[in-house]
Design an enzyme around this catalytic site. Structure first.
Site, short mmCIF file in Angstrom:
data_model
loop_
_atom_site.label_atom_id
_atom_site.label_comp_id
_atom_site.label_asym_id
_atom_site.label_seq_id
_atom_site.Cartn_x
_atom_site.Cartn_y
_atom_site.Cartn_z
N ASP A 173 -13.72 -38.84 -12.85
CA ASP A 173 -13.74 -37.43 -12.45
C ASP A 173 -12.32 -36.86 -12.32
O ASP A 173 -11.32 -37.55 -12.59
CB ASP A 173 -14.50 -37.35 -11.12
CG ASP A 173 -15.35 -36.10 -11.00
OD1 ASP A 173 -15.02 -35.09 -11.66
OD2 ASP A 173 -16.33 -36.13 -10.23
N ASP A 197 -20.31 -28.34 -13.22
CA ASP A 197 -21.56 -29.06 -12.93
C ASP A 197 -22.82 -28.23 -13.20
O ASP A 197 -22.89 -27.06 -12.84
CB ASP A 197 -21.59 -29.49 -11.47
CG ASP A 197 -20.55 -30.56 -11.18
OD1 ASP A 197 -19.71 -30.84 -12.05
OD2 ASP A 197 -20.59 -31.11 -10.06
#
Ligand code: GLA
Length: 412
Positions: free
Chosen positions: A158, A213
């Site tokens: 990430d 997201d």
């Protein structure tokens, strides 16, 4: 001559160089070359966030197998954020949370492997993960060695808390660290498309997130607290512009699936179809233990999965049809193609198509079909029925948010 020289140079750079770079001395393929087809799996995040534990996850692994997900092609079982303790140990090593994983991570990985699946884990290029656990910055090689010792096959990496880090360089370092372990570990780059990973991720990782997201919302982006995740359609609309970068071993990842997480069955079916049309990695994100028969049917639809996994790895492009209908086109192997008619509007629409008036061409893939000159057979990938040929008109109606996916083969 100049052209030939630069052509040869690019060829070497794109093939030979990358190939050598990604292999170890024993000739085994390593990070950067491990996903000739879009990876398929399941990930904890969309349903559980950090609320995970070994017992619940073992149940999930069992259902993964018993429900037919594994046999449908899903392979990876991925733990997202929240698997570790809040601090590294005194040696600087990451520690699996002993409350969540009382038997340690190696034992859990063994459980996953014993079921014929591959095991994935998560960390972050920054000082902390997005949920505040210890990140990998400055620990790349030791973390990679730890993952390899546990039998990790996939790392999602990430981009939170990265300060002024340079994205391509940070991902390159972690990629090299994974490769140095000698274990084949698929590298899933997750910097949300912020630094245009489609331009540099090839050879570094096998897949790269291209957006923020996803959430279980089809059309609208709904705020959650102080941020606003993407919807299925807001992500879809960002994909066409970058389709040309997509392909084997460097998959554009429009984020994990929200099938079974609260949208309508029609929307779940369309979301899944569109992701397959995009040749996207397919990471289910629902509670497999509670999935309905309809959710299972969607996620394990072999005919859709075959479209996603087509060896050419070409992402679909969009054509506008009359009355705001969209037609997404994905060129497949053997001169076949998948067509996905999509109704994003709020009303039922009519498809009234005289094939003879349709030409489809795509410079990127070399596709050039004139339906007045060539006839194809039609098969509906959802009803799994043959639908005749393109020598007759196609007339039917399509509900709001629904898709019709047809696989076309040249008729002989
Ligand atoms: C980021 C990623 C998500 C998930 C969370 C975990 O938001 O984009 O997919 O991994 O972090 O904290």
């Amino acid at each position: 001559m100049k052209f030939l020289r630069s052509f040869l140079l690019s060829f070497l750079l794109l093939t030979g160089f990358n190939y050598a770079f990604c292999q170890n001395a024993g000739g085994k393929l390593l990070t950067g070359q491990l996903a000739p087809k879009p990876p398929m799996g399941w990930n904890t995040w969309n349903t559980f966030q950090t609320k995970i534990n070994e017992n619940m996850l073992k149940e999930m692994v069992d259902v993964y197998v018993n429900s037919g997900m594994r046999d449908a092609g899903y392979q990876y079982f991925v733990l997202d954020d929240g698997w570790m303790t809040m601090e590294r140990d005194q040696n600087g090593s990451l520690v699996a949370d002993p409350v969540k994983f009382p038997n340690g991570m190696k034992a859990f990985a063994d459980y996953v492997h014993a079921k014929g699946l591959k095991f994935g884990i998560y960390n972050c290029a920054g000082s902390k993960t997005c949920a505040g656990y210890p990140g990998t910055r400055g620990h790349e090689y030791e973390d990679a060695r730890l993952y390899a010792s546990w039998g990790v096959d996939f790392l999602k990496y990430d981009w939170c808390n990265t300060d002024s880090l340079n994205a391509p360089e940070a991902y390159k370092t972690m990629s090299a660290a994974l490769r140095a372990t000698g274990r084949p570990i698929v590298f899933s780059i997750c910097e949300w498309g912020d630094h245009k990973p489609w331009l540099w991720a090839g050879g570094i990782g096998e897949l790269y997130r291209s957006t923020g997201d996803i959430s279980a919302s089809f059309t609208l982006r709904k705020p959650v607290g102080n941020w606003t995740p993407q919807s299925v359609l807001s992500i879809l609309d960002l994909q066409e512009a970058i389709r040309k970068y997509n392909g084997p071993n460097h998959w554009n990842d429009p984020d994990m699936l929200e099938v079974g997480n609260g949208m309508s069955v029609v929307e779940d079916k369309s979301h899944f179809s569109l992701w397959c049309m995009l040749a996207a990695p397919l990471a289910a994100g629902n509670d497999l233990r509670k999935m309905t028969a309809q959710t299972r049917e969607i996620l394990t639809n072999k005919e859709m999965i075959d479209i996603d996994q087509d060896e050419r790895g070409i992402a679909a492009f969009k054509m506008m049809m009359p009355d705001s209908l969209e037609l997404w086109v994905k060129p497949l192997k053997n001169n076949e193609l998948a067509l996905c008619f999509f109704n994003r509007t709020g009303n039922t629409k009519k498809i009234d198509l005289n094939w003879k008036n349709l030409n489809i061409s795509d410079q990127q893939s070399g596709l050039d079909v004139h339906f007045d000159k060539q006839v194809f057979t039609l098969r509906d990938a959802w009803t799994k029925k043959n639908m005749g040929k393109t020598d007759k008109k196609l007339e039917l109606s399509l509900d709001s948010h629904d898709v019709l996916v047809l696989r076309l083969k040249p008729a002989h």
